[in-house]
Design a protein around this motif. Structure first.
Motif, PDB file in Angstrom:
ATOM      1  N   THR A  36       0.803  -1.215   0.000  1.00 34.63           N
ATOM      2  CA  THR A  36       0.000   0.000   0.000  1.00 34.63           C
ATOM      3  C   THR A  36       0.839   1.269   0.000  1.00 34.63           C
ATOM      4  N   GLY A  37       2.124   1.196   0.373  1.00 31.19           N
ATOM      5  CA  GLY A  37       2.973   2.387   0.378  1.00 31.19           C
ATOM      6  C   GLY A  37       4.016   2.339   1.471  1.00 31.19           C
ATOM      7  N   THR A  38       4.539   3.512   1.816  1.00 33.42           N
ATOM      8  CA  THR A  38       5.564   3.642   2.846  1.00 33.42           C
ATOM      9  C   THR A  38       4.956   4.271   4.085  1.00 33.42           C
ATOM     10  N   LEU A  39       5.065   3.573   5.216  1.00 33.29           N
ATOM     11  CA  LEU A  39       4.553   4.066   6.489  1.00 33.29           C
ATOM     12  C   LEU A  39       5.711   4.612   7.306  1.00 33.29           C
ATOM     13  N   THR A  40       5.621   5.888   7.687  1.00 34.34           N
ATOM     14  CA  THR A  40       6.614   6.525   8.543  1.00 34.34           C
ATOM     15  C   THR A  40       5.962   6.785   9.893  1.00 34.34           C
ATOM     16  N   THR A  41       6.658   6.406  10.974  1.00 34.79           N
ATOM     17  CA  THR A  41       6.126   6.550  12.321  1.00 34.79           C
ATOM     18  C   THR A  41       7.113   7.307  13.193  1.00 34.79           C
ATOM     19  N   LYS A  42       6.591   8.282  13.949  1.00 33.51           N
ATOM     20  CA  LYS A  42       7.371   9.026  14.936  1.00 33.51           C
ATOM     21  C   LYS A  42       6.639   8.913  16.261  1.00 33.51           C
ATOM     22  N   ASN A  76      -1.283   6.819 -10.500  1.00 33.88           N
ATOM     23  CA  ASN A  76      -0.184   7.752 -10.769  1.00 33.88           C
ATOM     24  C   ASN A  76      -0.308   9.059  -9.997  1.00 33.88           C
ATOM     25  N   LYS A  77      -1.000   9.021  -8.868  1.00 32.18           N
ATOM     26  CA  LYS A  77      -1.170  10.202  -8.035  1.00 32.18           C
ATOM     27  C   LYS A  77      -0.683   9.874  -6.630  1.00 32.18           C
ATOM     28  N   ARG A  78       0.172  10.727  -6.099  1.00 30.85           N
ATOM     29  CA  ARG A  78       0.697  10.519  -4.746  1.00 30.85           C
ATOM     30  C   ARG A  78      -0.371  10.900  -3.725  1.00 30.85           C
ATOM     31  N   GLN A  79      -0.580  10.015  -2.750  1.00 33.94           N
ATOM     32  CA  GLN A  79      -1.572  10.262  -1.706  1.00 33.94           C
ATOM     33  C   GLN A  79      -0.911  10.154  -0.337  1.00 33.94           C
ATOM     34  N   GLU A  80      -1.408  10.972   0.593  1.00 32.79           N
ATOM     35  CA  GLU A  80      -0.877  10.932   1.961  1.00 32.79           C
ATOM     36  C   GLU A  80      -2.030  10.774   2.945  1.00 32.79           C
ATOM     37  N   ILE A 130       2.408  12.787  28.457  1.00 30.89           N
ATOM     38  CA  ILE A 130       1.763  12.881  27.148  1.00 30.89           C
ATOM     39  C   ILE A 130       2.621  12.141  26.122  1.00 30.89           C
ATOM     40  N   LEU A 131       2.023  11.175  25.457  1.00 32.85           N
ATOM     41  CA  LEU A 131       2.680  10.399  24.414  1.00 32.85           C
ATOM     42  C   LEU A 131       2.042  10.781  23.082  1.00 32.85           C
ATOM     43  N   THR A 132       2.869  11.148  22.098  1.00 31.81           N
ATOM     44  CA  THR A 132       2.377  11.525  20.785  1.00 31.81           C
ATOM     45  C   THR A 132       2.923  10.551  19.752  1.00 31.81           C
ATOM     46  N   ILE A 133       2.034  10.013  18.931  1.00 33.40           N
ATOM     47  CA  ILE A 133       2.416   9.111  17.845  1.00 33.40           C
ATOM     48  C   ILE A 133       1.896   9.711  16.541  1.00 33.40           C
ATOM     49  N   ILE A 134       2.815   9.890  15.585  1.00 36.83           N
ATOM     50  CA  ILE A 134       2.451  10.434  14.275  1.00 36.83           C
ATOM     51  C   ILE A 134       2.749   9.359  13.230  1.00 36.83           C
ATOM     52  N   GLU A 135       1.724   8.961  12.489  1.00 42.07           N
ATOM     53  CA  GLU A 135       1.861   7.941  11.445  1.00 42.07           C
ATOM     54  C   GLU A 135       1.470   8.565  10.106  1.00 42.07           C
ATOM     55  N   THR A 136       2.345   8.404   9.120  1.00 41.10           N
ATOM     56  CA  THR A 136       2.092   8.953   7.794  1.00 41.10           C
ATOM     57  C   THR A 136       2.279   7.843   6.771  1.00 41.10           C
ATOM     58  N   LEU A 137       1.258   7.613   5.949  1.00 39.14           N
ATOM     59  CA  LEU A 137       1.336   6.615   4.884  1.00 39.14           C
ATOM     60  C   LEU A 137       1.341   7.347   3.548  1.00 39.14           C
TER      61      LEU A 137
END
Length: 117
Positions: free
Chosen positions: A41-47, A69-73, A56-63
């Motif tokens: 499905t793509g590249t998952l980046t996690t911070k 042929n269109k980039r989606q986030e 406070i715990l913060t989790i940021i996930e970006t796929l």
């Protein structure tokens, strides 16, 4: 259940749905660093990071993916916070969905509040 060993953080969730068996999921994060994984499905980046008081715990996930042929986030920001001397756990999750998602609105906000019994 949230457990931490060094910089490794694990979140195990169990959802109980009426008339169905429990749905279980497990997520692993590394605190203080960015991780990437690739799938069909793509590249998952996690911070993942704690605030200075470790309340406070913060989790940021970006796929990032390519569709027609269109980039989606797709992005999810989840904040776990303890209040009332650890008696209350707030989980706030905000999703930013790509254009053309199956939902009518491209943003979704969820807030859950758990109290210790």
């Amino acid at each position: 259940v949230i457990t931490q060993k060094g910089s490794d953080l694990n979140i195990n969730m169990t959802y109980e749905i009426k008339d169905k068996g429990p749905l279980k999921s497990s997520f692993n994060y590394t605190i203080g660093s960015e991780t990437q994984s690739k799938s069909e499905t793509g590249t998952l980046t996690t911070k993942c990071s704690w605030d200075s008081d470790k309340q406070i715990l913060t989790i940021i996930e970006t796929l990032l993916s390519e569709k027609n042929n269109k980039r989606q986030e797709y992005k999810r920001i989840t904040v776990y916070s303890l209040t009332a001397k650890g008696e209350i756990l707030n989980i706030i999750s905000d999703d930013i969905l790509p254009e053309g998602s199956l939902t009518p609105i491209n943003e979704r906000h969820t807030q859950m509040i758990y109290t210790k019994i």
